[in-house]
Every structure is written in structure tokens, then in C-alpha cells.
Design a protein around this motif. Structure first.
Motif, mmCIF file in Angstrom:
data_model
loop_
_atom_site.group_PDB
_atom_site.id
_atom_site.type_symbol
_atom_site.label_atom_id
_atom_site.label_comp_id
_atom_site.label_asym_id
_atom_site.label_seq_id
_atom_site.Cartn_x
_atom_site.Cartn_y
_atom_site.Cartn_z
ATOM 1 N N PRO A 150 -28.520 0.154 3.440
ATOM 2 C CA PRO A 150 -28.169 0.580 2.087
ATOM 3 C C PRO A 150 -27.401 -0.490 1.320
ATOM 4 O O PRO A 150 -27.635 -0.697 0.123
ATOM 5 C CB PRO A 150 -27.319 1.827 2.326
ATOM 6 N N ARG A 151 -26.473 -1.181 1.981
ATOM 7 C CA ARG A 151 -25.706 -2.229 1.320
ATOM 8 C C ARG A 151 -26.598 -3.404 0.934
ATOM 9 O O ARG A 151 -26.454 -3.972 -0.154
ATOM 10 C CB ARG A 151 -24.570 -2.711 2.219
ATOM 11 N N GLU A 152 -27.541 -3.749 1.800
ATOM 12 C CA GLU A 152 -28.448 -4.858 1.494
ATOM 13 C C GLU A 152 -29.358 -4.506 0.325
ATOM 14 O O GLU A 152 -29.652 -5.356 -0.528
ATOM 15 C CB GLU A 152 -29.271 -5.220 2.735
ATOM 16 N N ARG A 153 -29.788 -3.255 0.255
ATOM 17 C CA ARG A 153 -30.597 -2.822 -0.893
ATOM 18 C C ARG A 153 -29.779 -2.904 -2.181
ATOM 19 O O ARG A 153 -30.297 -3.266 -3.235
ATOM 20 C CB ARG A 153 -31.111 -1.390 -0.683
ATOM 21 N N GLU A 154 -28.511 -2.554 -2.083
ATOM 22 C CA GLU A 154 -27.630 -2.629 -3.247
ATOM 23 C C GLU A 154 -27.485 -4.070 -3.712
ATOM 24 O O GLU A 154 -27.557 -4.360 -4.912
ATOM 25 C CB GLU A 154 -26.262 -2.035 -2.888
ATOM 26 N N VAL A 155 -27.281 -4.977 -2.772
ATOM 27 C CA VAL A 155 -27.159 -6.399 -3.101
ATOM 28 C C VAL A 155 -28.469 -6.916 -3.690
ATOM 29 O O VAL A 155 -28.472 -7.654 -4.681
ATOM 30 C CB VAL A 155 -26.754 -7.210 -1.845
ATOM 31 N N LEU A 156 -29.593 -6.524 -3.091
ATOM 32 C CA LEU A 156 -30.897 -6.956 -3.587
ATOM 33 C C LEU A 156 -31.118 -6.480 -5.018
ATOM 34 O O LEU A 156 -31.642 -7.217 -5.866
ATOM 35 C CB LEU A 156 -32.001 -6.434 -2.675
ATOM 36 N N GLY A 157 -30.728 -5.251 -5.307
ATOM 37 C CA GLY A 157 -30.867 -4.735 -6.660
ATOM 38 C C GLY A 157 -30.065 -5.539 -7.662
ATOM 39 O O GLY A 157 -30.531 -5.854 -8.755
ATOM 40 N N LEU A 158 -28.837 -5.911 -7.290
ATOM 41 C CA LEU A 158 -27.992 -6.716 -8.173
ATOM 42 C C LEU A 158 -28.542 -8.130 -8.329
ATOM 43 O O LEU A 158 -28.463 -8.724 -9.405
ATOM 44 C CB LEU A 158 -26.560 -6.752 -7.638
ATOM 45 N N MET A 159 -29.106 -8.664 -7.257
ATOM 46 C CA MET A 159 -29.768 -9.973 -7.352
ATOM 47 C C MET A 159 -30.907 -9.908 -8.355
ATOM 48 O O MET A 159 -31.084 -10.804 -9.180
ATOM 49 C CB MET A 159 -30.308 -10.392 -5.985
ATOM 50 N N ALA A 160 -31.692 -8.848 -8.274
ATOM 51 C CA ALA A 160 -32.847 -8.703 -9.149
ATOM 52 C C ALA A 160 -32.440 -8.537 -10.607
ATOM 53 O O ALA A 160 -33.211 -8.861 -11.512
ATOM 54 C CB ALA A 160 -33.706 -7.529 -8.703
ATOM 55 N N GLU A 161 -31.240 -8.025 -10.840
ATOM 56 C CA GLU A 161 -30.734 -7.922 -12.216
ATOM 57 C C GLU A 161 -30.369 -9.286 -12.774
ATOM 58 O O GLU A 161 -30.152 -9.450 -13.966
ATOM 59 C CB GLU A 161 -29.500 -7.014 -12.264
ATOM 60 N N GLY A 162 -30.260 -10.281 -11.885
ATOM 61 C CA GLY A 162 -29.906 -11.623 -12.326
ATOM 62 C C GLY A 162 -28.467 -11.983 -12.059
ATOM 63 O O GLY A 162 -27.952 -12.954 -12.605
ATOM 64 N N ARG A 163 -27.788 -11.192 -11.212
ATOM 65 C CA ARG A 163 -26.364 -11.428 -10.947
ATOM 66 C C ARG A 163 -26.158 -12.586 -9.973
ATOM 67 O O ARG A 163 -26.913 -12.749 -9.023
ATOM 68 C CB ARG A 163 -25.730 -10.172 -10.355
ATOM 69 N N SER A 164 -25.116 -13.354 -10.193
ATOM 70 C CA SER A 164 -24.740 -14.427 -9.282
ATOM 71 C C SER A 164 -24.009 -13.847 -8.077
ATOM 72 O O SER A 164 -23.609 -12.676 -8.079
ATOM 73 C CB SER A 164 -23.821 -15.425 -9.993
ATOM 74 N N ASN A 165 -23.796 -14.666 -7.048
ATOM 75 C CA ASN A 165 -23.045 -14.210 -5.877
ATOM 76 C C ASN A 165 -21.661 -13.717 -6.264
ATOM 77 O O ASN A 165 -21.184 -12.687 -5.776
ATOM 78 C CB ASN A 165 -22.930 -15.336 -4.853
#
Length: 211
Positions: A150-165
Motif C-alpha cells: 500500500p505504501r509503495e502504491r501511494e509513492v507511485l501515485g505521487l510520482m505519477a503526479e510529478g512529485r519530486s522525492n
């Protein structure tokens, strides 16, 4: 920064022209049909296009299809799509093209002028600007993400929004190191090589999920 706008509602089209002009953009064309959009994009080759999905005559997906057709002739042409709905088929086709900036925002979810202008600039700069609901619907139909936590999916979603680390770390209240670890795990599980390039990694993930 030169912009082409495609919006069939005159009031909204005029509002976009005034708004972007106030923030230093130069609107080189503002059109209201898919055919006119494709012609304007190929004539002006703008720094970014702001495109409504549904344009005359059928008000279905003419804007998005015209943008995709123009990108086929002018690879890498940055396009920011505005829509009332998530048109999944054409959204996947647009996002799977790794060349140039892309964005997909739902009109009623653009919370502030600053947020919208930032998205336009990000796409013009070759980055991504994805509405969380768009990301959610695309990821929900992607079987490879089943292996993610679930946490990795959350991170992936934020990555896809264009968010930086750093932005992801701030949003999730974790360290940059923790985010980096999650991202490495995501790439490993999806069979994708890690990359420090934020735009390339987002587009690589989306291209994989939309394959």
C-alpha cells in the motif's frame, strides 16, 4: 513562453487567455475545435498546449485526439489536458509517449490559480502534472501494481503526479531516504531500471502501466 489554448466555451477560453497572459505567457492561438487545434499546434509549435478534451462537433474526445495527432507529427510537443472526466483510452495513449511534457487535470479539481499555472509551467518544462484521480483510475486497472505494498502504491501515485522525492517525503512525513528506498522497490517489482531523472522515471512507470 508561447501557449496554444483549445476550449469551446468562449467565456472560459477568454478567462484562460487573460489568466495565462497575466502570468507572463504569450497566447499565440486560442481555438474551439479539434481540427483548428491540430492546425494551430503544427503551425505555431508552442512551448505548451492547454487542451480541453471535449470539443465540437461531437463533444467527445476531439481535443485529446487532436493533441495526440499533433504530437505524432511534432514529437515532444508539451500538452496539458483539462477535462471533466478521465478518458482512459486516450489518456493512456498520451501518457505512454515518453517524449515531452504531459499533464492531465480534472477541471473541477484545480484548487487554485497558482496550482494551475505551476502545472502549465511544469509541462512546458518537460515534466508531468497528473491529477490524483486520473492516476488512481489508471493504476487501478494495472495488474503489475498488485505486487506493490500500500505504501509503495501511494509513492507511485505521487510520482505519477510529478512529485519530486522531497515533495513525496514532505507529503508522507517520512525521510528522503525512505522515499528513495520505496522507489527502488517499486522499480524492482515493476522490472524498471531506477533513474534519478524525475520526468523520465514518471513517464517510464506510466508507459509500463499503460502498455
Amino acid at each position: 513562453m508561447r501557449v496554444v489554448i483549445a476550449e469551446d466555451l468562449a467565456l472560459l477560453r477568454d478567462g484562460l487567455i487573460r489568466l495565462l497572459s497575466a502570468y507572463g505567457f504569450t497566447v499565440v492561438a486560442a481555438v474551439d475545435t479539434g481540427d483548428a487545434l491540430r492546425a494551430a499546434l503544427l503551425e505555431h509549435r508552442p512551448d505548451v498546449a492547454v487542451v480541453d478534451v471535449r470539443l465540437p462537433p461531437t463533444f467527445t474526445d476531439e481535443g485529446l485526439r487532436a493533441a495526440i495527432a499533433a504530437r505524432a507529427e511534432a514529437p515532444g510537443l508539451p500538452v496539458l489536458v483539462l477535462s471533466q472526466h478521465v478518458e482512459q483510452l486516450y489518456a493512456r495513449e498520451l501518457l505512454s509517449d515518453r517524449r515531452g511534457g504531459v499533464g492531465y487535470l480534472l477541471k473541477d479539481r484545480v484548487a487554485t490559480v497558482g496550482e494551475f499555472v505551476d502545472a502549465v509551467r511544469r509541462v512546458a518544462g518537460g515534466g508531468t502534472a497528473m491529477d490524483p484521480e486520473v492516476v488512481s483510475q489508471l493504476l487501478a486497472r494495472s495488474a503489475p501494481t498488485a505486487a506493490l505494498t500500500p505504501r509503495e502504491r501511494e509513492v507511485l501515485g505521487l510520482m505519477a503526479e510529478g512529485r519530486s522525492n522531497a515533495a513525496i517525503a514532505a507529503r508522507l512525513f517520512v525521510t528522503d531516504k525512505a522515499v528513495g528506498k520505496h522507489i527502488n522497490n517499486i522499480f524492482a517489482k515493476l522490472g524498471l531500471p531506477p533513474s534519478e531523472d524525475d520526468n523520465r522515471r514518471v513517464l517510464a512507470v506510466l508507459a509500463y502501466l499503460n502498455a
